[in-house]
Enzyme design. Structure first.
Site, PDB file in Angstrom:
ATOM      1  N   ASP A 290      -7.947  -5.445  -0.129  1.00 38.40           N
ATOM      2  CA  ASP A 290      -8.425  -6.314  -1.208  1.00 38.40           C
ATOM      3  C   ASP A 290      -8.041  -7.777  -1.033  1.00 38.40           C
ATOM      4  O   ASP A 290      -8.500  -8.631  -1.784  1.00 38.40           O
ATOM      5  CB  ASP A 290      -7.872  -5.823  -2.556  1.00 38.40           C
ATOM      6  CG  ASP A 290      -8.531  -4.532  -2.987  1.00 38.40           C
ATOM      7  OD1 ASP A 290      -9.711  -4.347  -2.675  1.00 38.40           O
ATOM      8  OD2 ASP A 290      -7.858  -3.701  -3.635  1.00 38.40           O
TER       9      ASP A 290
ATOM     10  N   HIS B   1       0.838  -1.190   0.000  1.00 39.19           N
ATOM     11  CA  HIS B   1       0.000   0.000   0.000  1.00 39.19           C
ATOM     12  C   HIS B   1       0.870   1.235   0.000  1.00 39.19           C
ATOM     13  O   HIS B   1       1.926   1.237   0.646  1.00 39.19           O
ATOM     14  CB  HIS B   1      -0.926   0.021   1.232  1.00 39.19           C
ATOM     15  CG  HIS B   1      -2.106   0.906   1.044  1.00 39.19           C
ATOM     16  ND1 HIS B   1      -2.049   2.252   1.309  1.00 39.19           N
ATOM     17  CD2 HIS B   1      -3.342   0.650   0.573  1.00 39.19           C
ATOM     18  CE1 HIS B   1      -3.221   2.780   1.020  1.00 39.19           C
ATOM     19  NE2 HIS B   1      -4.031   1.829   0.567  1.00 39.19           N
TER      20      HIS B   1
HETATM   21  N1  CMC Z   1       4.257  -7.578  -4.939  1.00 41.99           N
HETATM   22  C1  CMC Z   1       5.598  -7.544  -5.108  1.00 41.99           C
HETATM   23  N2  CMC Z   1       6.349  -6.442  -4.938  1.00 41.99           N
HETATM   24  C2  CMC Z   1       5.717  -5.317  -4.578  1.00 41.99           C
HETATM   25  C3  CMC Z   1       4.317  -5.271  -4.378  1.00 41.99           C
HETATM   26  C4  CMC Z   1       3.598  -6.456  -4.572  1.00 41.99           C
HETATM   27  N3  CMC Z   1       2.268  -6.466  -4.396  1.00 41.99           N
HETATM   28  N4  CMC Z   1       3.963  -4.011  -4.039  1.00 41.99           N
HETATM   29  C5  CMC Z   1       5.091  -3.290  -4.025  1.00 41.99           C
HETATM   30  N5  CMC Z   1       6.145  -4.080  -4.348  1.00 41.99           N
HETATM   31  C6  CMC Z   1       7.574  -3.683  -4.369  1.00 41.99           C
HETATM   32  C7  CMC Z   1       7.895  -2.868  -5.602  1.00 41.99           C
HETATM   33  O1  CMC Z   1       8.323  -3.693  -6.666  1.00 41.99           O
HETATM   34  C8  CMC Z   1       8.982  -1.955  -5.080  1.00 41.99           C
HETATM   35  O2  CMC Z   1      10.163  -2.714  -5.002  1.00 41.99           O
HETATM   36  P1  CMC Z   1      11.603  -2.010  -5.283  1.00 41.99           P
HETATM   37  O3  CMC Z   1      11.752  -0.968  -4.203  1.00 41.99           O
HETATM   38  O4  CMC Z   1      12.583  -3.117  -5.196  1.00 41.99           O
HETATM   39  O5  CMC Z   1      11.514  -1.399  -6.656  1.00 41.99           O
HETATM   40  C9  CMC Z   1       8.531  -1.652  -3.661  1.00 41.99           C
HETATM   41  O6  CMC Z   1       7.779  -2.794  -3.258  1.00 41.99           O
HETATM   42  C10 CMC Z   1       7.697  -0.391  -3.513  1.00 41.99           C
HETATM   43  O7  CMC Z   1       6.585  -0.512  -4.407  1.00 41.99           O
HETATM   44  P2  CMC Z   1       5.949   0.683  -5.223  1.00 41.99           P
HETATM   45  O8  CMC Z   1       5.283   0.113  -6.430  1.00 41.99           O
HETATM   46  O9  CMC Z   1       6.983   1.751  -5.440  1.00 41.99           O
HETATM   47  O10 CMC Z   1       4.899   1.225  -4.171  1.00 41.99           O
HETATM   48  P3  CMC Z   1       3.669   2.161  -4.494  1.00 41.99           P
HETATM   49  O11 CMC Z   1       3.353   2.881  -3.255  1.00 41.99           O
HETATM   50  O12 CMC Z   1       3.928   2.979  -5.731  1.00 41.99           O
HETATM   51  O13 CMC Z   1       2.503   1.125  -4.877  1.00 41.99           O
HETATM   52  C11 CMC Z   1       0.705  -0.401  -4.673  1.00 41.99           C
HETATM   53  C12 CMC Z   1       1.511   0.709  -3.995  1.00 41.99           C
HETATM   54  C13 CMC Z   1      -0.543  -0.716  -3.841  1.00 41.99           C
HETATM   55  C14 CMC Z   1       0.243   0.072  -6.059  1.00 41.99           C
HETATM   56  C15 CMC Z   1       1.594  -1.665  -4.824  1.00 41.99           C
HETATM   57  O14 CMC Z   1       1.978  -2.131  -3.544  1.00 41.99           O
HETATM   58  C16 CMC Z   1       0.914  -2.769  -5.618  1.00 41.99           C
HETATM   59  O15 CMC Z   1       1.014  -2.786  -6.847  1.00 41.99           O
HETATM   60  N6  CMC Z   1       0.225  -3.740  -4.939  1.00 41.99           N
HETATM   61  C17 CMC Z   1      -0.526  -4.775  -5.633  1.00 41.99           C
HETATM   62  C18 CMC Z   1      -1.871  -4.213  -6.123  1.00 41.99           C
HETATM   63  C19 CMC Z   1      -2.854  -4.023  -4.983  1.00 41.99           C
HETATM   64  O16 CMC Z   1      -3.027  -4.902  -4.136  1.00 41.99           O
HETATM   65  N7  CMC Z   1      -3.534  -2.872  -5.004  1.00 41.99           N
HETATM   66  C20 CMC Z   1      -4.579  -2.565  -4.028  1.00 41.99           C
HETATM   67  C21 CMC Z   1      -4.188  -1.455  -3.097  1.00 41.99           C
HETATM   68  S1  CMC Z   1      -5.292  -1.308  -1.677  1.00 41.99           S
HETATM   69  C22 CMC Z   1      -6.815  -0.855  -2.375  1.00 41.99           C
HETATM   70  C23 CMC Z   1      -6.821   0.580  -2.738  1.00 41.99           C
HETATM   71  O17 CMC Z   1      -7.149   1.415  -1.875  1.00 41.99           O
HETATM   72  O18 CMC Z   1      -6.480   0.910  -3.878  1.00 41.99           O
END
Ligand code: CMC
Length: 433
Positions: free
Chosen positions: A364, A307
């Site tokens: 989720d 998140h």
């Molecule tokens: N699986 C594997 N690696 C992950 C995941 C994941 N679900 N989420 C983040 N990472 C890694 C990402 O690759 C990055 O690694 P590195 O630093 O080595 O490059 C690090 O963790 C930080 O991730 P980010 O993508 O920069 O973080 P963000 O804040 O931009 O993204 C997120 C947040 C929710 C989009 C992401 O965690 C994600 O894609 N999760 C899966 C989709 C999901 O479950 N979404 C629902 C969110 S809750 C409902 C809502 O309110 O939307």
């Protein structure tokens, strides 16, 4: 006198006011920075940018706190009802008994949608994704209620539009479900409460009675409360930015629904179940799938994990996980994907990759397992998220209008070609693109 932060660039010194929120959170007010210095701030993905002040929802991602209008999500999920939370979000206070009765009554009497909307549904190919239909149907409401096109009417007229939106959303969601099942629609029954009416319109068949199970009503009510608002996330920010151009409520909400659809946001709930099913069909080897999620050359992510704001736990996920066990037990359902979800969670929480990046189950991760137990097909899950998030979008849109906020218009840092002379086509090289 506001505390001032000092920004020093070379010999130039600029003063920036520090704004403090009611929970002690501090923000640098950079709104004058460009006028003072010619500088803009750059924060791709708005990772550290506050786009607004707001008195609706407080979230502390480090401590796992979520409160609406000061009330904890734990208390609301346990003690309140969704329709009461709608009132709280929109009006800012919990209603008295009389206020709640009037609110409920006003919403109950606007549940019918114009019969012509069925013609729009009829044009959709059977099997098309429910979220595409929801975006269009909600925006279409502006055509059926043209008075809503002016969002700057009296507060009472605005509230009328808001109640209408709340009332018609379950009807539209149920119609989408019926369309996907190829069944005739069920009209609203205004003797039923908000959630029971939605379940009845969804699951009742014209040829049979539908017995409303209080266990399912409770579970659905709780899930809707848990999704009701989440401050400035992707879809809510979209609603605000669209509404900031004085676009009407229905179209602003429709834009929020479009933003919600993406798999990184609300669309994740559908993807979680599809992922759990894929793991199950693959023999249930969770380690293999965790390795895929960790592999930077593999686009796969562990859906329902991570998140932007929560870095310890998502309080909504904690409540949903408990509810998931309770609901499935009460309904006498054993869903093998729940076992896979728990195994996956445990393995991830003990894996340095997820621990170091502070990746935890989000709202989720377990919600889809309850939706499935209730009887919803996977493609409807994000529609249910939208139904829950509706009061939050409305409250944020209303707050923005009440605060008379200016049109949302970010700046950018240009990184393209500098000024150059136009080249006539006959003088261009063969490969210029
Ligand atoms: N699986 C594997 N690696 C992950 C995941 C994941 N679900 N989420 C983040 N990472 C890694 C990402 O690759 C990055 O690694 P590195 O630093 O080595 O490059 C690090 O963790 C930080 O991730 P980010 O993508 O920069 O973080 P963000 O804040 O931009 O993204 C997120 C947040 C929710 C989009 C992401 O965690 C994600 O894609 N999760 C899966 C989709 C999901 O479950 N979404 C629902 C969110 S809750 C409902 C809502 O309110 O939307």
């Amino acid at each position: 006198m506001a505390e001032m932060a000092i920004l020093k660039i070379g010999e130039e010194v600029y003063e920036l006011p520090v704004i403090i929120g009611t929970e002690g959170e501090r923000a640098l007010d950079i709104s004058d920075l460009r006028d003072q210095s010619g500088l803009i701030t750059l924060d791709i993905g708005y990772k550290n940018t506050g786009s607004t002040t707001s008195s609706i929802t407080f979230l502390n991602g480090e401590k796992g706190i979520l409160r609406h209008r000061g009330y904890s999500i734990e208390d609301l999920a346990e003690k309140s009802s969704f329709i009461e939370v709608c009132y709280l979000l929109v009006h800012g206070e919990l209603p008295t008994k009389e206020q709640l009765a009037t609110w409920d009554e006003d919403i109950r009497h606007q549940t019918l949608v114009n019969e012509d909307m069925s013609n729009i549904f009829a044009a959709y190919p059977t099997g098309s994704h429910p979220m595409g239909q929801l975006v269009a149907m909600v925006s279409s409401l502006s055509s059926f209620y043209p008075e809503s096109l002016n969002p700057n009417r009296t507060p009472e007229q605005q509230l009328h539009t808001i109640r209408r939106m709340l009332a018609k959303m379950p009807t539209i969601c149920a119609m989408i479900y019926k369309k996907s099942a190829g069944h005739p629609k069920i009209y609203p029954n205004n003797n039923l409460d908000y959630v029971s009416n939605f379940l009845n319109m969804t699951f009742k068949h014209v040829t049979e009675d539908y017995e409303i199970d209080p266990v399912i009503v409770d579970a659905m009510d709780k899930l809707l409360i848990l999704h009701a608002d989440h401050e400035q996330n992707c879809s809510t920010s979209t609603v605000r930015i669209v509404g900031s151009s004085h676009a009407n409520l229905y179209t602003s909400i429709s834009a929020g629904i479009a933003a919600l659809w993406g798999p990184l946001h609300g669309g994740a709930n559908q993807e979680v179940i599809e992922m759990l099913e894929a793991i199950r069909n693959d023999g249930g080897n969770t380690e293999k799938w965790l390795d895929k999620a960790k592999d930077k050359n593999d686009p796969f992510r562990l859906m329902g994990f991570g998140h932007r704001v929560y870095k310890n736990f998502d309080p909504r996920a904690t409540i949903i996980k408990k509810a998931c066990d309770q609901v499935l037990t009460k309904l006498g359902i054993h869903d093998p994907v729940l076992d896979i979800a728990k195994k996956l969670e445990e393995a991830a929480l003990n894996d340095p990759y997820f621990v170091e990046r502070k990746l935890y189950p989000n709202v989720d991760f377990y919600s889809g397992i309850i939706y499935r137990a209730i009887g919803f097909p996977t493609e409807m899950f994000t529609v249910l998220f939208a139904l829950g998030r509706l009061p939050g979008w409305i409250a944020q849109w209303r707050e923005m209008r009440a605060d008379k906020q200016p049109i949302g218009r970010p700046r950018q840092l240009y990184t393209g070609a500098v000024s150059r002379a136009y080249v006539p086509i006959e003088q261009r090289g063969a490969v210029t693109a």
